[in-house]
Design a protein around this motif. Sequence first.
Motif, PDB file in Angstrom:
ATOM      1  N   ALA A 251      -2.816  15.904 -45.790  1.00 22.58           N
ATOM      2  CA  ALA A 251      -1.899  16.898 -46.360  1.00 22.58           C
ATOM      3  C   ALA A 251      -0.765  17.201 -45.384  1.00 22.58           C
ATOM      4  N   LEU A 252      -1.102  17.389 -44.109  1.00 14.43           N
ATOM      5  CA  LEU A 252      -0.078  17.646 -43.100  1.00 14.43           C
ATOM      6  C   LEU A 252       0.840  16.440 -42.925  1.00 14.43           C
ATOM      7  N   ALA A 253       0.256  15.249 -42.909  1.00 16.67           N
ATOM      8  CA  ALA A 253       1.060  14.034 -42.740  1.00 16.67           C
ATOM      9  C   ALA A 253       2.050  13.870 -43.880  1.00 16.67           C
ATOM     10  N   LYS A 254       1.606  14.077 -45.089  1.00 17.28           N
ATOM     11  CA  LYS A 254       2.499  13.937 -46.243  1.00 17.28           C
ATOM     12  C   LYS A 254       3.624  14.963 -46.189  1.00 17.28           C
ATOM     13  N   ASN A 255       3.292  16.170 -45.747  1.00 17.67           N
ATOM     14  CA  ASN A 255       4.320  17.208 -45.632  1.00 17.67           C
ATOM     15  C   ASN A 255       5.358  16.827 -44.578  1.00 17.67           C
ATOM     16  N   LEU A 256       4.914  16.323 -43.428  1.00 14.34           N
ATOM     17  CA  LEU A 256       5.832  15.903 -42.360  1.00 14.34           C
ATOM     18  C   LEU A 256       6.693  14.722 -42.811  1.00 14.34           C
ATOM     19  N   LEU A 257       6.087  13.770 -43.506  1.00 19.58           N
ATOM     20  CA  LEU A 257       6.831  12.596 -43.972  1.00 19.58           C
ATOM     21  C   LEU A 257       7.869  12.992 -45.017  1.00 19.58           C
ATOM     22  N   ARG A 258       7.496  13.881 -45.932  1.00 25.46           N
ATOM     23  CA  ARG A 258       8.440  14.315 -46.967  1.00 25.46           C
ATOM     24  C   ARG A 258       9.642  15.016 -46.349  1.00 25.46           C
ATOM     25  N   ARG A 259       9.374  15.825 -45.340  1.00 28.22           N
ATOM     26  CA  ARG A 259      10.460  16.598 -44.724  1.00 28.22           C
ATOM     27  C   ARG A 259      11.226  15.793 -43.685  1.00 28.22           C
ATOM     28  N   GLN A 260      10.773  14.569 -43.429  1.00 27.57           N
ATOM     29  CA  GLN A 260      11.416  13.665 -42.472  1.00 27.57           C
ATOM     30  C   GLN A 260      11.628  14.331 -41.117  1.00 27.57           C
ATOM     31  N   GLU A 261      10.592  15.079 -40.690  1.00 29.71           N
ATOM     32  CA  GLU A 261      10.682  15.762 -39.402  1.00 29.71           C
ATOM     33  C   GLU A 261      10.364  14.837 -38.241  1.00 29.71           C
ATOM     34  N   ALA A 262       9.745  13.697 -38.537  1.00 32.04           N
ATOM     35  CA  ALA A 262       9.342  12.784 -37.474  1.00 32.04           C
ATOM     36  C   ALA A 262       9.130  11.398 -38.061  1.00 32.04           C
ATOM     37  N   GLY A 263       9.198  10.391 -37.198  1.00 37.39           N
ATOM     38  CA  GLY A 263       8.902   9.038 -37.613  1.00 37.39           C
ATOM     39  C   GLY A 263       7.407   8.850 -37.805  1.00 37.39           C
ATOM     40  N   ILE A 264       7.021   7.693 -38.320  1.00 37.63           N
ATOM     41  CA  ILE A 264       5.619   7.446 -38.639  1.00 37.63           C
ATOM     42  C   ILE A 264       4.745   7.517 -37.389  1.00 37.63           C
ATOM     43  N   ALA A 265       5.214   6.977 -36.270  1.00 38.87           N
ATOM     44  CA  ALA A 265       4.417   6.999 -35.041  1.00 38.87           C
ATOM     45  C   ALA A 265       4.169   8.429 -34.572  1.00 38.87           C
ATOM     46  N   GLU A 266       5.202   9.279 -34.652  1.00 38.73           N
ATOM     47  CA  GLU A 266       5.039  10.665 -34.208  1.00 38.73           C
ATOM     48  C   GLU A 266       4.150  11.436 -35.173  1.00 38.73           C
ATOM     49  N   VAL A 267       4.305  11.182 -36.481  1.00 36.97           N
ATOM     50  CA  VAL A 267       3.431  11.831 -37.457  1.00 36.97           C
ATOM     51  C   VAL A 267       1.978  11.460 -37.179  1.00 36.97           C
ATOM     52  N   SER A 277      -0.640   2.196 -36.439  1.00 38.41           N
ATOM     53  CA  SER A 277      -1.353   1.263 -37.316  1.00 38.41           C
ATOM     54  C   SER A 277      -2.638   1.885 -37.858  1.00 38.41           C
ATOM     55  N   ALA A 278      -3.389   2.600 -36.990  1.00 36.38           N
ATOM     56  CA  ALA A 278      -4.613   3.262 -37.452  1.00 36.38           C
ATOM     57  C   ALA A 278      -4.279   4.331 -38.493  1.00 36.38           C
ATOM     58  N   PHE A 279      -3.194   5.057 -38.243  1.00 37.54           N
ATOM     59  CA  PHE A 279      -2.755   6.067 -39.208  1.00 37.54           C
ATOM     60  C   PHE A 279      -2.349   5.416 -40.527  1.00 37.54           C
ATOM     61  N   SER A 280      -1.614   4.321 -40.469  1.00 31.25           N
ATOM     62  CA  SER A 280      -1.151   3.642 -41.688  1.00 31.25           C
ATOM     63  C   SER A 280      -2.316   3.168 -42.534  1.00 31.25           C
ATOM     64  N   VAL A 281      -3.345   2.640 -41.875  1.00 34.85           N
ATOM     65  CA  VAL A 281      -4.528   2.178 -42.610  1.00 34.85           C
ATOM     66  C   VAL A 281      -5.208   3.355 -43.314  1.00 34.85           C
ATOM     67  N   ALA A 282      -5.407   4.455 -42.581  1.00 32.66           N
ATOM     68  CA  ALA A 282      -6.066   5.630 -43.158  1.00 32.66           C
ATOM     69  C   ALA A 282      -5.219   6.240 -44.271  1.00 32.66           C
ATOM     70  N   PHE A 283      -3.917   6.336 -44.041  1.00 34.13           N
ATOM     71  CA  PHE A 283      -3.007   6.920 -45.032  1.00 34.13           C
ATOM     72  C   PHE A 283      -3.002   6.075 -46.301  1.00 34.13           C
ATOM     73  N   THR A 284      -2.908   4.773 -46.159  1.00 35.32           N
ATOM     74  CA  THR A 284      -2.868   3.884 -47.314  1.00 35.32           C
ATOM     75  C   THR A 284      -4.159   3.984 -48.117  1.00 35.32           C
ATOM     76  N   ARG A 285      -5.283   4.053 -47.417  1.00 34.44           N
ATOM     77  CA  ARG A 285      -6.572   4.150 -48.105  1.00 34.44           C
ATOM     78  C   ARG A 285      -6.679   5.477 -48.863  1.00 34.44           C
ATOM     79  N   HIS A 286      -6.168   6.537 -48.253  1.00 33.99           N
ATOM     80  CA  HIS A 286      -6.311   7.873 -48.845  1.00 33.99           C
ATOM     81  C   HIS A 286      -5.281   8.146 -49.943  1.00 33.99           C
ATOM     82  N   VAL A 287      -4.039   7.742 -49.703  1.00 34.40           N
ATOM     83  CA  VAL A 287      -2.937   8.081 -50.613  1.00 34.40           C
ATOM     84  C   VAL A 287      -2.692   6.990 -51.646  1.00 34.40           C
ATOM     85  N   GLY A 288      -2.970   5.748 -51.270  1.00 32.97           N
ATOM     86  CA  GLY A 288      -2.774   4.652 -52.213  1.00 32.97           C
ATOM     87  C   GLY A 288      -1.542   3.823 -51.953  1.00 32.97           C
ATOM     88  N   LEU A 289      -0.744   4.194 -50.953  1.00 31.14           N
ATOM     89  CA  LEU A 289       0.422   3.400 -50.568  1.00 31.14           C
ATOM     90  C   LEU A 289       0.750   3.680 -49.107  1.00 31.14           C
TER      91      LEU A 289
END
Length: 305
Positions: A251-267, A277-289
């Motif tokens: 939920a926090l990651a999606k909020n940060l990404l939507r608001r473009q407050e930080a790049g993917i690595a910082e999020v 990469s670990a975050f991307s795998v977890a995010f993709t599994r949880h969110v679907g993209l």
Amino acid sequence: MIDPLAEVVTLLQPQARFSKVVSAAGSWRVRRTESGQPFYCVILEGSSRLEVNGHEPIQLQQGDFVLVPSAYAFTMTSLEPPALEYLDSPPVLLPNGEFRHGPQDIPADTQLLVGHCTFGSPDAALLVSLLPQLVHVRGEKRLATIVQLVGEESRSARPAREVILARLLEVLLIEALRSAAGTAASPGLLRGLADERLAVALRRIHENMTKPWTVAQLAKEAALSRSTFFERFSRALGVAPMEYLLAWRMALAKNLLRRQEAGIAEVAERVGYGSASAFSVAFTRHVGLPPARYVREQLAAQPPN
């Protein structure tokens, strides 16, 4: 110190979009099948009976507040419900703007303020899952004061009535969630916060999202054995500790990404992942993209300036 409930409410962005005053007399019944809209009700005068799917009927009295964060079906009746063969009739709109149930030739014995609120967050479904299925608050002095103000404003015809009423209802929603934290609410974050041991662990999660928490570490924070903590947490919140942690991180990651407050690595770093990469795998599994595609789709969905 970070307040878990404040974080959830802030992300939810509750707003009271619709309300109406309903009066009733005699024997009456209202049944609704909604599409997951948050439903609330304030008992301004009198009493009534509420049935929400999956819960025991509740007798509501003056000053009570009820919030169902995701209402799919509910029935509200007089304290003595009409016979099953009673045909529900639509309410009659009175000249004063009230909606009337039951006979109109006798004085109303019940007056309610009912309506739907909205949660502005695109992650509302996820965040609502952390709340109790039913919030019922009674006997809270602060809440009663706000209910009184809502009642006075709802009956008035003063300028900016709808604006003031919407703001009061937003405060009422938040105060109700806070008040319910000390009650026997249905499983969710509020019940967890009402448990002194679990509340410590929940605060630690929200205060230090970057820590690689384990169930054993959280159990230690709560001064409980691992097995006792896991069972107590799961029973109180309706989800296992690591499932709660993952849901909140996403939920926090999606909020940060939507608001473009930080790049993917910082999020990734800010929500507790050691690498993008670990975050991307977890995010993709949880969110679907993947995160990058999620950002592009969110930008494309925004209305033009």
